[in-house]
Design a protein around this motif. Structure first.
Motif, PDB file in Angstrom:
ATOM      1  N   LEU A  84       0.984  -1.264   0.056  1.00 48.36           N
ATOM      2  CA  LEU A  84       0.116   0.034  -0.023  1.00 48.36           C
ATOM      3  C   LEU A  84       0.832   0.871   0.029  1.00 48.36           C
ATOM      4  N   ALA A  85       1.865   1.205   0.815  1.00 47.01           N
ATOM      5  CA  ALA A  85       2.749   2.421   0.722  1.00 47.01           C
ATOM      6  C   ALA A  85       3.831   2.584  -0.389  1.00 47.01           C
ATOM      7  N   SER A  86       3.884   1.585  -1.393  1.00 41.37           N
ATOM      8  CA  SER A  86       4.531   1.666  -2.398  1.00 41.37           C
ATOM      9  C   SER A  86       3.639   2.213  -3.504  1.00 41.37           C
ATOM     10  N   TYR A  87       2.246   1.752  -3.362  1.00 41.00           N
ATOM     11  CA  TYR A  87       1.431   2.450  -4.457  1.00 41.00           C
ATOM     12  C   TYR A  87       1.499   3.971  -4.137  1.00 41.00           C
ATOM     13  N   ARG A  88       1.099   4.331  -2.776  1.00 38.97           N
ATOM     14  CA  ARG A  88       1.004   5.891  -2.633  1.00 38.97           C
ATOM     15  C   ARG A  88       1.972   6.624  -2.848  1.00 38.97           C
ATOM     16  N   ASP A  89       3.349   6.060  -2.556  1.00 36.10           N
ATOM     17  CA  ASP A  89       4.291   6.874  -2.884  1.00 36.10           C
ATOM     18  C   ASP A  89       4.686   7.053  -4.371  1.00 36.10           C
ATOM     19  N   GLN A  90       4.429   6.208  -5.127  1.00 37.29           N
ATOM     20  CA  GLN A  90       4.486   5.982  -6.634  1.00 37.29           C
ATOM     21  C   GLN A  90       3.329   7.115  -7.133  1.00 37.29           C
ATOM     22  N   LEU A  91       2.080   6.974  -6.473  1.00 34.13           N
ATOM     23  CA  LEU A  91       1.337   7.975  -7.190  1.00 34.13           C
ATOM     24  C   LEU A  91       1.299   9.514  -6.657  1.00 34.13           C
ATOM     25  N   ARG A  92       2.031   9.780  -5.286  1.00 32.65           N
ATOM     26  CA  ARG A  92       2.292  10.954  -5.162  1.00 32.65           C
ATOM     27  C   ARG A  92       3.463  11.445  -6.013  1.00 32.65           C
ATOM     28  N   LEU A  93       4.234  10.986  -6.372  1.00 30.87           N
ATOM     29  CA  LEU A  93       5.417  11.300  -7.252  1.00 30.87           C
ATOM     30  C   LEU A  93       4.898  11.611  -8.573  1.00 30.87           C
ATOM     31  N   MET A  94       3.863  10.821  -9.202  1.00 36.64           N
ATOM     32  CA  MET A  94       3.145  11.190 -10.421  1.00 36.64           C
ATOM     33  C   MET A  94       2.419  12.425 -10.289  1.00 36.64           C
ATOM     34  N   ALA A  95       1.823  12.649  -8.812  1.00 38.78           N
ATOM     35  CA  ALA A  95       0.671  13.574  -8.854  1.00 38.78           C
ATOM     36  C   ALA A  95       1.392  14.833  -8.500  1.00 38.78           C
ATOM     37  N   GLY A  96       2.930  14.949  -8.228  1.00 38.10           N
ATOM     38  CA  GLY A  96       3.692  16.062  -8.002  1.00 38.10           C
ATOM     39  C   GLY A  96       3.258  16.278  -6.418  1.00 38.10           C
ATOM     40  N   GLY A  97       3.379  15.473  -5.662  1.00 38.84           N
ATOM     41  CA  GLY A  97       3.125  15.703  -4.157  1.00 38.84           C
ATOM     42  C   GLY A  97       1.962  15.709  -3.451  1.00 38.84           C
ATOM     43  N   GLU A  98       0.894  15.601  -4.353  1.00 35.53           N
ATOM     44  CA  GLU A  98      -0.452  15.755  -3.840  1.00 35.53           C
ATOM     45  C   GLU A  98      -0.919  14.436  -3.092  1.00 35.53           C
ATOM     46  N   GLY A  99      -1.959  14.784  -2.334  1.00 36.94           N
ATOM     47  CA  GLY A  99      -2.630  13.806  -1.682  1.00 36.94           C
ATOM     48  C   GLY A  99      -2.996  12.463  -2.133  1.00 36.94           C
TER      49      GLY A  99
END
Length: 290
Positions: A84-99
């Motif tokens: 779950l943390a891996s998916y979250r971190d990758q999506l945050r990186l793609m979204a420019g740090g957004e939640g």
């Protein structure tokens, strides 16, 4: 009591620990063939289930299905926080740090892990499973008995048709000798008038006797009535006798064929046709009797 080879039975048990459902279907077959299917990991019980069926069914194709399900519990599932943390971190990186909405990530592969339950003790659980299978087989037997009772009534009715036809053939037989004698006498008189030949009365009597002997069906009628008595006894027997009925019907068919071949009387031929029609209906019914 006759039993149909076609039937359906089911039984079900449900409690807080599990659900056990058994279904049994049968169709006609000259021999006994049993196939079973049970949920994993209970495959080792299939021979025992087959034995239960063989103790109750003697002929036909038997299909038994047993489904075992256990209720899901909260402890059966675990959240894989690393995935779950891996998916979250990758999506945050793609979204420019957004939640990121974590709820949306729960359906991704590997986030929710299902814990493998401990293997059940098949031997300990078999008595409970056997009880449900036995109940389904009892339900099957009840259905087969109900249909068997309907078939028995129809078979007895057809037997009465055959018996009535035999009685008419037997009543008609004594008049055949007189008919033979009359026809032969008329032919001889015609020959005498046309050619002036003379016939010794003894010769006439001998010819009539020969024709009467060739057309005598008394033995076939006696055997037919004996077969019919046995036919009624099999139907009334406590044990379903499909194979016995097949044999008796076959023998009745042979006797009535002989009656038909011996007699050239129109009325007897008509009765023979009626009897053969009833026998054909009986054969079709008997094919579905255990």
């Amino acid at each position: 009591m006759l039993l149909s080879m076609t039937g359906f039975g089911e039984a079900r048990h449900q409690d807080a620990n599990w659900t056990v459902a058994a279904e049994v279907r049968t169709v006609n077959n000259r021999h006994l063939k049993v196939s079973t299917k049970i949920s994993d990991p209970y495959g080792a019980l299939e021979p025992e289930i087959e034995q239960l069926a063989r103790e109750r069914v003697r002929r036909g194709t038997v299909q038994i299905g047993v489904r075992i399900e256990r209720p899901r519990r909260a402890e059966d599932y675990r959240l894989n926080t690393i995935a779950l943390a891996s998916y979250r971190d990758q999506l945050r990186l793609m979204a420019g740090g957004e939640g990121v909405d974590l709820g949306a990530l729960l359906s991704l592969p590997g986030v929710i892990e299902e814990q493998r339950a401990a293997a059940p003790n098949v031997a300990d659980e078999w008595p409970a499973i056997a009880r449900i299978v036995a109940q389904a087989l009892e339900s099957l037997q009840a259905a087969r008995a109900r249909e068997g009772a309907v078939m028995a009534a129809e078979l007895l009715s057809l037997g009465k048709v055959i018996r009535a036809g035999i009685d008419q053939v037997a009543d008609r037989a004594p008049f055949l000798v007189q008919a033979y004698q009359k026809r032969l006498t008329e032919r001889i008189q015609t020959l005498v008038q046309q050619h002036g030949v003379t016939i010794d009365p003894k010769d006439l009597i001998r010819e009539v006797a020969i024709l009467a002997d060739r057309g005598d069906t008394s033995e076939e009628i006696v055997r037919l009535r004996a077969h019919l008595d046995q036919y009624d006894e099999i139907i009334a027997d406590d044990e379903s006798g499909g194979r016995k009925l097949e044999f008796v019907v076959q023998e009745m068919g042979r006797e009535i064929n002989t009656v038909g071949s011996k007699s050239n009387d129109v009325e007897i031929s008509r009765q023979v046709v009626e009897i053969k029609g009833a026998l054909e209906k009986i054969r079709e019914l008997v094919q579905n009797v255990e």
